[in-house]
Design an enzyme around this catalytic site. Structure first.
Site, PDB file in Angstrom:
ATOM      1  N   ASN A  47      88.023  74.798  83.139  1.00 39.03           N
ATOM      2  CA  ASN A  47      88.672  75.187  81.886  1.00 39.03           C
ATOM      3  C   ASN A  47      89.408  74.035  81.218  1.00 39.03           C
ATOM      4  O   ASN A  47      89.673  74.088  80.007  1.00 39.03           O
ATOM      5  CB  ASN A  47      89.652  76.340  82.114  1.00 39.03           C
TER       6      ASN A  47
ATOM      7  N   ASP B 119      85.962  87.496  83.279  1.00 42.81           N
ATOM      8  CA  ASP B 119      85.120  86.781  82.317  1.00 42.81           C
ATOM      9  C   ASP B 119      84.911  87.614  81.057  1.00 42.81           C
ATOM     10  O   ASP B 119      84.780  88.841  81.133  1.00 42.81           O
ATOM     11  CB  ASP B 119      83.764  86.469  82.966  1.00 42.81           C
TER      12      ASP B 119
END
Length: 246
Positions: free
Chosen positions: A69, A21
């Site tokens: 995503n 991340d």
């Protein structure tokens, strides 16, 4: 061919899983486009894989592209898939030579046919390798993983080949995308966030959790060593008496 994995040290986890991340924030803070963050993140992947192999970790799972995503802007999704395609074409052979076996987990049918073919070729090329197993979670969601396993069992019940009362935890686990892979001993998240974000929800039930306040593109071999040091100091209880990691 050399296995590419050092002799197993009992203080080293069998399976490390990482939520990578911070690519976007890394890029924004430098006034760079998102793609620059993803490219820098790909370089961090190479460092992480190298560190895992050097430390003798048999299984490494990287959360590369979540099912969520897909909701990002079309350009960023295109950049991510193009970057994935580039590494499949230019980096897989390097992993193959090092004895790494590649596996891809997730809703792979959401990718276009040509990219799916690239994924299949990479898996086929490395299928017989006996070194570290590198799993890339692509279009992956932990809840979806559990649902697709449950659907498989439900179809068996409907077909009359399985009784509902005979369903066990092991049976459900055997139909997850990670079937045949040990559950992660430690789950790592970078960027200072403290969430699993739908990653390996079933598999992480007893994993040690480690959160690092570093964006993924800045992740180094030293950070990987820190994760292993933290793991070695933990007492793993599994709901009962403590079990030392070392």
């Amino acid at each position: 061919m050399s296995s590419g994995v050092a002799e197993k040290n009992m203080s080293v986890p069998t399976h490390v899983a990482i939520i990578m991340d911070g690519n976007g924030r890394w890029a924004r803070e430098r006034g760079l486009p998102h793609l620059a963050g993803h490219k820098a993140g790909a370089e961090a992947v190479a460092r992480c894989v190298r560190a895992a192999m050097q430390r003798g970790v048999p299984y490494l799972t990287l959360y590369a592209f979540s099912s969520e995503n897909w909701s990002r802007g079309p350009q960023e999704v295109s950049d991510l898939t193009s970057l994935l395609r580039y590494y499949l074409r230019h980096k897989v052979r390097e992993l193959h030579v090092k004895g790494v076996r590649l596996r891809f987990i997730g809703e792979l049918d959401r990718f276009d046919a040509s990219l799916r073919e690239e994924l299949e070729r990479a898996e086929d090329m490395t299928r017989d390798n006996t070194g570290m197993v590198l799993l890339l979670a692509l279009s992956y969601g932990g809840r979806c993983d559990i649902v697709q396993s449950a659907r498989t069992l439900a179809r068996a019940v409907k077909a009359g080949t399985l009784e509902p009362d005979d369903i066990t935890e092991a049976m459900l686990a055997n139909h997850l995308w990670t079937h045949g892979v040990p559950d992660p001993d430690v789950v790592v998240r970078t960027s200072g966030e403290y969430r699993l974000s739908n990653f390996l929800l079933w598999q992480s039930a007893y994993a040690e959790l480690v959160f690092l306040d570093v964006y993924w593109p800045d992740f180094t071999e030293g950070h990987f060593a820190t994760v292993l040091d933290v793991y070695a100091r933990r007492e793993r209880r599994f709901g009962s008496r403590p079990v030392a990691s070392a």
